[in-house]
Design an enzyme around this catalytic site. Structure first.
Site, PDB file in Angstrom:
ATOM      1  N   LYS A 130      70.974  -9.723  46.842  1.00  0.00           N
ATOM      2  CA  LYS A 130      70.508  -8.659  45.662  1.00  0.00           C
ATOM      3  C   LYS A 130      70.609  -7.474  46.274  1.00  0.00           C
ATOM      4  O   LYS A 130      70.499  -7.236  47.576  1.00  0.00           O
ATOM      5  CB  LYS A 130      68.817  -9.048  45.396  1.00  0.00           C
ATOM      6  CG  LYS A 130      68.343  -8.577  44.258  1.00  0.00           C
ATOM      7  CD  LYS A 130      68.905  -9.587  43.155  1.00  0.00           C
ATOM      8  CE  LYS A 130      68.364  -8.977  41.653  1.00  0.00           C
ATOM      9  NZ  LYS A 130      68.448  -9.945  40.736  1.00  0.00           N
ATOM     10  N   ASP A 170      70.669  -5.756  36.919  1.00  0.00           N
ATOM     11  CA  ASP A 170      69.428  -6.187  36.956  1.00  0.00           C
ATOM     12  C   ASP A 170      68.461  -5.302  36.338  1.00  0.00           C
ATOM     13  O   ASP A 170      69.072  -4.580  35.407  1.00  0.00           O
ATOM     14  CB  ASP A 170      68.929  -6.438  38.166  1.00  0.00           C
ATOM     15  CG  ASP A 170      67.584  -7.303  38.488  1.00  0.00           C
ATOM     16  OD1 ASP A 170      67.550  -8.527  38.026  1.00  0.00           O
ATOM     17  OD2 ASP A 170      66.594  -6.789  38.552  1.00  0.00           O
TER      18      ASP A 170
HETATM   19  P1  NDP Z   1      66.255  -4.084  31.744  1.00  0.00           P
HETATM   20  O1  NDP Z   1      66.164  -2.771  32.645  1.00  0.00           O
HETATM   21  O2  NDP Z   1      67.374  -4.247  30.800  1.00  0.00           O
HETATM   22  O3  NDP Z   1      64.912  -4.293  30.844  1.00  0.00           O
HETATM   23  C1  NDP Z   1      63.743  -4.412  31.526  1.00  0.00           C
HETATM   24  C2  NDP Z   1      62.468  -4.467  30.581  1.00  0.00           C
HETATM   25  O4  NDP Z   1      61.236  -4.880  31.298  1.00  0.00           O
HETATM   26  C3  NDP Z   1      62.134  -3.053  29.977  1.00  0.00           C
HETATM   27  O5  NDP Z   1      62.006  -3.381  28.812  1.00  0.00           O
HETATM   28  C4  NDP Z   1      61.205  -2.394  30.753  1.00  0.00           C
HETATM   29  O6  NDP Z   1      60.297  -1.396  30.307  1.00  0.00           O
HETATM   30  C5  NDP Z   1      60.514  -3.682  31.360  1.00  0.00           C
HETATM   31  N1  NDP Z   1      59.725  -3.488  32.703  1.00  0.00           N
HETATM   32  C6  NDP Z   1      60.421  -3.347  33.687  1.00  0.00           C
HETATM   33  N2  NDP Z   1      59.588  -2.994  34.817  1.00  0.00           N
HETATM   34  C7  NDP Z   1      58.248  -3.088  34.257  1.00  0.00           C
HETATM   35  C8  NDP Z   1      57.202  -2.981  34.848  1.00  0.00           C
HETATM   36  N3  NDP Z   1      56.658  -2.883  35.880  1.00  0.00           N
HETATM   37  N4  NDP Z   1      56.093  -3.363  33.925  1.00  0.00           N
HETATM   38  C9  NDP Z   1      56.300  -3.448  32.390  1.00  0.00           C
HETATM   39  N5  NDP Z   1      57.310  -3.875  32.102  1.00  0.00           N
HETATM   40  C10 NDP Z   1      58.433  -3.357  32.808  1.00  0.00           C
HETATM   41  O7  NDP Z   1      66.204  -5.321  32.688  1.00  0.00           O
HETATM   42  P2  NDP Z   1      66.698  -6.992  32.363  1.00  0.00           P
HETATM   43  O8  NDP Z   1      66.307  -7.229  30.990  1.00  0.00           O
HETATM   44  O9  NDP Z   1      67.977  -7.141  32.823  1.00  0.00           O
HETATM   45  O10 NDP Z   1      65.667  -7.726  33.668  1.00  0.00           O
HETATM   46  C11 NDP Z   1      64.444  -8.259  33.224  1.00  0.00           C
HETATM   47  C12 NDP Z   1      64.022  -9.237  34.140  1.00  0.00           C
HETATM   48  O11 NDP Z   1      64.665 -10.426  33.856  1.00  0.00           O
HETATM   49  C13 NDP Z   1      63.962  -9.014  35.441  1.00  0.00           C
HETATM   50  O12 NDP Z   1      63.034  -9.244  36.098  1.00  0.00           O
HETATM   51  C14 NDP Z   1      65.321  -9.366  36.053  1.00  0.00           C
HETATM   52  O13 NDP Z   1      65.331  -9.574  37.239  1.00  0.00           O
HETATM   53  C15 NDP Z   1      65.336 -10.736  35.305  1.00  0.00           C
HETATM   54  N6  NDP Z   1      66.493 -11.235  35.282  1.00  0.00           N
HETATM   55  C16 NDP Z   1      67.608 -10.604  34.795  1.00  0.00           C
HETATM   56  C17 NDP Z   1      68.991 -11.009  34.630  1.00  0.00           C
HETATM   57  C18 NDP Z   1      70.445 -10.180  33.903  1.00  0.00           C
HETATM   58  O14 NDP Z   1      71.211 -10.813  33.816  1.00  0.00           O
HETATM   59  N7  NDP Z   1      69.947  -9.112  33.678  1.00  0.00           N
HETATM   60  C19 NDP Z   1      69.242 -12.336  34.904  1.00  0.00           C
HETATM   61  C20 NDP Z   1      68.108 -13.077  35.419  1.00  0.00           C
HETATM   62  C21 NDP Z   1      66.836 -12.389  35.689  1.00  0.00           C
HETATM   63  P3  NDP Z   1      60.674   0.066  30.744  1.00  0.00           P
HETATM   64  O15 NDP Z   1      61.930   0.559  29.868  1.00  0.00           O
HETATM   65  O16 NDP Z   1      59.403   0.720  30.366  1.00  0.00           O
HETATM   66  O17 NDP Z   1      61.019   0.191  32.015  1.00  0.00           O
HETATM   67  O1  2IT Z   2      68.375 -12.383  38.546  1.00  0.00           O
HETATM   68  C1  2IT Z   2      69.518 -12.666  38.559  1.00  0.00           C
HETATM   69  O2  2IT Z   2      69.779 -13.701  38.477  1.00  0.00           O
HETATM   70  C2  2IT Z   2      70.579 -11.466  38.046  1.00  0.00           C
HETATM   71  N1  2IT Z   2      70.000 -10.348  37.761  1.00  0.00           N
HETATM   72  C3  2IT Z   2      71.990 -11.686  37.624  1.00  0.00           C
HETATM   73  C4  2IT Z   2      72.792 -11.783  38.899  1.00  0.00           C
HETATM   74  C5  2IT Z   2      74.185 -11.897  38.608  1.00  0.00           C
HETATM   75  O3  2IT Z   2      75.102 -11.764  39.648  1.00  0.00           O
HETATM   76  O4  2IT Z   2      74.452 -12.093  37.493  1.00  0.00           O
END
Ligand code: NDP
Ligand code: 2IT
Length: 451
Positions: A130, A170
């Site tokens: 990560k 992420d």
């Molecule tokens: P994005 O940046 O696309 O979206 C994040 C969302 O979460 C936004 O709406 C953001 O709001 C909100 N957010 C972020 N930080 C906070 C906080 N401290 N308190 C409240 N809301 C918050 O990220 P992703 O959708 O990619 O990721 C979301 C989650 O999913 C994370 O935990 C990530 O690790 C996990 N994840 C992502 C994957 C991926 O493929 N992208 C895969 C697996 C897990 P704001 O705009 O206000 O910051």
């Molecule tokens: O938390 C996660 O699994 C991710 N942000 C996606 C990682 C990836 O390599 O696609």
């Protein structure tokens, strides 16, 4: 037995905390896994002799670096970059990159540690890593984001590669940021390879990678519901977040016949009693992805909805809850509200969104509860499918990728049921996911000797 397990867990955690002071998210993630696997380790003393756990919590390598860049005013900015290369027992390091002001070593290590188990569950040959930075993309121009990404990659490129370490997105890192990082990687290394995933569809990306985490979370929730002869059809769904994962969790919930009531960002949440339908979701996706706006703007467009500043959506009555924002966004009070309101299923799209006290409440109430490392594994799994397509220099159809994704989520579900079913028939998905994932990584580590 219970006393022996407790003593082992407490002793191990005391050492870990002394060695990694102040890293509270990392401690939290390790304790959760440890509580699941400790009985297994005690029953298999060779794992203890081989110090597998002591080795698994120690990153193989941590890179921390300076990221200097110039903003649009020509002023010097300095951020900190990280890449935690956690475990390469079953494949090259693999995991996302997060850009958020809260990023620190503890958060990087917790995410890399979770990734070890998640990637093991995907059935694909991927180790775990990560990375990220405390850079805040909010309010920055495209030019500033590009400058930052180029500086970040100028250092990171020497530590990654298609057979070494393959980053992806992420929080705060989506298609735009992956594009800028890939461009700089290609320029510095003079190679067009699959070293990053989440690439654009016309330059090596996989169909459905943007959709994969949210879709996969719903496929996993659907598999859990199916164990009760139930489905998404006609259910109400509460979602947190409005980013990549939340958007596609909402889309798949709608496709499966459910009604989505909420979405949120770090400022608050919107509640639409009429449901966020396809057209309203398309508005949210444009608002967030193109205009980089705030979720509160939804109520100006759809005045029948309400906006709650500085609040989280867990008090809204629902059948299914999908936390898709960030770590520790759902506490014990929130969990109790969900249970009191009749929620039957919680599937985590985010990494570690539920605090330990919340998980305890879900499991005591014996509802369906899936930890992120199982239910959100569809994102990295589809990254694995992107790596495969890059290696064979082919692009599959969306239907082929979706079929693979669905099968992988069902396989992960089956592994959780195999290792997590309690004597009374309740499936403890936390235990199932942790043990299934641990066995595979531990076996690979033992086979490869003391490295
Ligand atoms: P994005 O940046 O696309 O979206 C994040 C969302 O979460 C936004 O709406 C953001 O709001 C909100 N957010 C972020 N930080 C906070 C906080 N401290 N308190 C409240 N809301 C918050 O990220 P992703 O959708 O990619 O990721 C979301 C989650 O999913 C994370 O935990 C990530 O690790 C996990 N994840 C992502 C994957 C991926 O493929 N992208 C895969 C697996 C897990 P704001 O705009 O206000 O910051
Ligand atoms: O938390 C996660 O699994 C991710 N942000 C996606 C990682 C990836 O390599 O696609």
């Amino acid at each position: 037995m219970e006393q022996t397990v407790k003593k082992y867990v407490d002793g191990f955690m005391a050492d870990l905390m002394a060695k990694n002071p102040g890293e509270k998210e990392f401690h939290q993630a390790v304790r959760e896994v440890l509580e699941s696997v400790a009985p297994y380790i005690i029953e298999h003393p060779y794992l203890m002799d081989m110090k597998i756990l002591e080795r698994i919590v120690e990153p193989e390598r941590v890179v921390m670096f300076r990221v200097p860049w110039l903003n649009d005013e020509g002023e010097i900015q300095v951020n900190r970059g990280y890449r935690v290369q956690m475990n390469s027992a079953i494949g090259p390091y693999k995991g996302g990159i997060r850009f958020h002001p809260s990023v620190n070593l503890s958060i990087m290590k917790f995410l890399a540690f979770e990734q070890t188990f998640k990637n093991s569950l995907t059935t694909l040959p991927m180790g775990a890593g990560k990375g990220g930075s405390d850079f805040n993309p909010k309010g920055k121009s495209d030019n500033e984001v590009m400058k930052f990404c180029q500086s970040f990659m100028t250092e990171l490129q020497r530590h990654i590669g298609q057979d070494t370490d393959v980053p992806a997105g992420d929080i705060g890192v989506g298609g735009r940021e992956v594009g800028y990082m890939f461009g700089q990687y290609k320029r510095l290394r003079n190679e067009f390879t699959g070293t990053l995933t989440g690439k654009g569809i016309s330059w090596g990306g996989s169909p459905l990678r943007p959709e994969a985490t949210g879709y996969g979370t719903c496929y996993f929730a659907a598999a859990m519901l199916a164990t009760k002869g139930d489905s998404f059809e006609g259910k109400t769904v509460v979602i947190s977040g409005a980013g990549n994962v939340a958007q596609y969790a909402a889309m798949k919930s709608l496709q499966l016949g459910a009604k989505v009531l909420t979405m949120s960002d770090s400022n608050g949440y919107i509640y639409d009693p009429a449901g966020i339908d396809e057209e309203k979701l398309a508005y949210i996706m444009e608002l967030k992805n193109v205009f980089r706006g705030r979720i509160r703007e939804y109520v100006q467009k759809y005045p029948s909805a309400q906006y709650f500043e500085n609040q989280r959506p867990w008090g809204i009555k629902c059948d299914i809850a999908l936390p898709c924002a960030t770590q520790n966004e759902l506490d014990a009070d929130d969990a109790q509200k969900l249970i009191d309101n009749g929620c039957i299923c919680v599937a985590e799209g985010a990494n570690m969104p539920s605090v330990p006290g919340a998980i305890e409440i879900f499991q005591k109430a014996k509802i369906l509860y899936a930890p992120g490392k199982a239910s959100n594994a569809g994102g990295v799994a589809t990254s694995g499918l992107e790596m495969t397509q890059n290696s064979i220099r082919l692009k599959w159809t969306p239907e082929e990728v979706d079929k693979n994704l669905h099968r992988i989520m069902d396989d992960i579900h089956a592994a959780c049921v195999k290792y997590g079913t309690e004597p009374d028939g309740y499936v403890n998905y936390v235990k199932g996911a942790n043990i299934a994932a641990f066995i595979k990584v531990a076996d690979a580590m033992m086979a490869q000797g003391l490295v």
